[in-house]
Design a protein around this motif. Sequence first.
Motif, mmCIF file in Angstrom:
data_model
loop_
_atom_site.group_PDB
_atom_site.id
_atom_site.type_symbol
_atom_site.label_atom_id
_atom_site.label_comp_id
_atom_site.label_asym_id
_atom_site.label_seq_id
_atom_site.Cartn_x
_atom_site.Cartn_y
_atom_site.Cartn_z
ATOM 1 N N ALA A 136 -1.863 9.914 8.689
ATOM 2 C CA ALA A 136 -1.630 8.662 7.981
ATOM 3 C C ALA A 136 -2.352 8.712 6.642
ATOM 4 N N LEU A 180 2.788 7.889 16.433
ATOM 5 C CA LEU A 180 2.519 7.017 15.293
ATOM 6 C C LEU A 180 3.736 6.200 14.861
ATOM 7 N N GLN A 183 1.971 5.623 8.386
ATOM 8 C CA GLN A 183 2.210 6.948 8.964
ATOM 9 C C GLN A 183 2.662 7.918 7.879
#
Length: 331
Positions: A130, A284, A300
């Motif tokens: 991320a 994610l 993400q």
Amino acid sequence: MLRKTFIAAALGALVLPALAQAPAGVNAEAFKQLSDDKFTIISPFPPGGPVDTLARVMAEGLSKRYGQPAVVDNAPGAAGNIGMDKVKRAKPDGHTLLLIPAGNLTINPTLMPNFPFKVEKDFAAVTMLAKAPNVLVAAPSSGIKNARDLVAQAKAKPGTLSYASPGIGSGLHLAGELFKQHTGTDLLHVAYKGTGPAMNDVLGGTVPLMFTNLPAALPHLAAGKLVALGITEAQRTPVAPDIPTLAEQGIQGVNVTSWYGLLAPAGTPAVVVEQLARDAADFLSKPDVKERLKAQGMTQNTMAPAAFAKYIKDETATWAGVIQARQIKAE
């Protein structure tokens, strides 16, 4: 006969995990290796914050997918090097992983004179997880309204404007140095011991400027206590879509993002590394996880292992150029 039947059933139950089928989208060979032992996600910082959040997302996902316990091991100390060393020395089977911010991989190798790792050789890059955008902000009392205005003022009065950072060699310090390189301006750097004290002085008008993580700035921007001059990314961020990028204002090349990556010990089988990268992308992408990330200003940003390895190498070269050109030394 009953006793024999019971023993046979018990033995059959013991081998069931070994006979379990890989879930859809999971490589069978990787599943066999990853489902045979527990996982440890090492975070080289204390609990709390984005690194810890991402580590727990990965631990929850891996435990559920592979039917094994997964724990987060917070191992702070030595600017992250203690946690990195634990992963470097771990068995390369995909069960011990490192979750770490960008600076430890791309800034410290140049900034720290005795950095004990060779990132490319000691670790297998799995994936970026991320990113969180950074933003250039100004105190309202400075009268600076946008990035063009800042450049004009800085060039009109060289060496009179200053910017705060949480410390020498921090990513936010280097963002300012990169800005100076690409704009030909002379800004004074004021180093603090942490983001909090630096932000307090900008809010108070003692120092007019600061590069900071967007999540830390958002409450102050909403309250009118700071002015957003520009996002340090190529594209606007969905976290704050109304803030223009520096590139939109004619300032190219100042792309500085806080990001977090997942690594394994060097020698981890490629099939395992690639599967872990796919796992991370899957975990994610869940709506509830996206909300957890958004709450900390993150989005993400997963990628394939080869692409991530190249990203680390390229960013390391960028920061090495800035550190060497500006003769920045760690304190």
